[in-house]
Design an enzyme around this catalytic site. Sequence first.
Site, PDB file in Angstrom:
ATOM      1  N   ALA A   1      43.602  37.761  44.156  1.00 42.88           N
ATOM      2  CA  ALA A   1      42.772  36.665  44.641  1.00 42.88           C
ATOM      3  C   ALA A   1      42.832  35.478  43.688  1.00 42.88           C
ATOM      4  CB  ALA A   1      41.334  37.140  44.817  1.00 42.88           C
ATOM      5  N   GLN A   2      42.832  35.759  42.378  1.00 36.50           N
ATOM      6  CA  GLN A   2      42.868  34.663  41.407  1.00 36.50           C
ATOM      7  C   GLN A   2      44.229  33.952  41.418  1.00 36.50           C
ATOM      8  OE1 GLN A   2      39.904  34.293  41.165  1.00 36.50           O
ATOM      9  NE2 GLN A   2      39.150  34.806  39.132  1.00 36.50           N
TER      10      GLN A   2
ATOM     11  N   ALA B   1      43.423  43.793  42.823  1.00 37.65           N
ATOM     12  CA  ALA B   1      42.914  43.039  43.964  1.00 37.65           C
ATOM     13  C   ALA B   1      42.291  41.728  43.501  1.00 37.65           C
ATOM     14  CB  ALA B   1      41.889  43.870  44.735  1.00 37.65           C
ATOM     15  N   TYR B   2      41.506  41.802  42.437  1.00 35.09           N
ATOM     16  CA  TYR B   2      40.873  40.597  41.889  1.00 35.09           C
ATOM     17  C   TYR B   2      41.929  39.627  41.365  1.00 35.09           C
ATOM     18  CZ  TYR B   2      37.719  37.781  38.980  1.00 35.09           C
ATOM     19  OH  TYR B   2      37.024  36.753  38.418  1.00 35.09           O
ATOM     20  N   SER B   3      42.929  40.152  40.661  1.00 33.38           N
ATOM     21  CA  SER B   3      44.003  39.296  40.151  1.00 33.38           C
ATOM     22  C   SER B   3      44.763  38.637  41.296  1.00 33.38           C
ATOM     23  CB  SER B   3      44.969  40.109  39.283  1.00 33.38           C
ATOM     24  OG  SER B   3      44.334  40.579  38.107  1.00 33.38           O
TER      25      SER B   3
END
Length: 307
Positions: free
Chosen positions: A167-168, A163-165
């Site tokens: 967004a990045q 999920a973080y990736s």
Amino acid sequence: MSGRTAYGRWGAGRLPAQGPVLVTGASSGLGRECALELEALGFQVLAGVRREEDGEKLLTESLHDRLRPVVVDVTDEASVRACAERVEREHGGLRGLVNNAGICVPGPLECLDADQFRRQLDVNVIGHLGVVRAHLPLLRRSRGRIVNVTSGLGKAAVPFLGAYSAAQFAKEALNDALRRELAPQGVRVCVVAPGAILTPIWGKVSEAGERALDGVPAAVAEPYRAAFRAFMAGNAQQAAASRTTPEDFARAVARALTDARPRTRYWVGADARRMGRLARLLPDPLLDRRFSGIAGPAAGPTGRRPR
């Protein structure tokens, strides 16, 4: 001598550190360090915080009377609009915008519900774009700069931080599009991509990791549990052992705001540079092999994992 007083001379290749700069996510960690560094260099810093008490604490650390907290929630359009109105009322323009606010939602993608994934994107992507849109008239007026903070995971995704990736990766795409759209209008846009740095966010990520599998059906969570716990422990160890400091990050942001010919991307830390290089040079199968140990041993021909 601290990093905030040993930045170096301003030369022909550097613009003066002056004028108003908005830094979101300045309550702690990288944002706090960045706000204090930019103030020390000469900028008028509007330090975006979510709570008034965070702003009051930051004021006690200000040494040059050029820092003013502003309460802003990047996920609240009214709050962002009020921030832009304050900047226009008090300054009439904006020299720079540092999009630093962000969260990290860890966990196997199968175990994250829609609300968790939406929250990740709402803060790190939609919120960032909302802040840009609200302040663009001020940046255009000053021919200012936008600095978007991403990470090495904006170029290569790893297991358990999907999920973080995502967004990045999305922020990298937004940055590229904004850079190309705004160049004719005199607004420069670039990325600062830090690697692992020991800040309070790692404590929050560890706490979120502890809760990530709560409420997930055992049949769904169990295949990931041991590997995910090992990954979270390794992440914390990597941050604790990192030689990259918040001061390194703050200096990179200062360079992005003041280089006469700014780069499109400033890597901060050997691990971030390495991730970017691997993503650029290795084909997907080799990248998969490099990350293969994180999610646990591969399943055998029967579909079962070796014990």
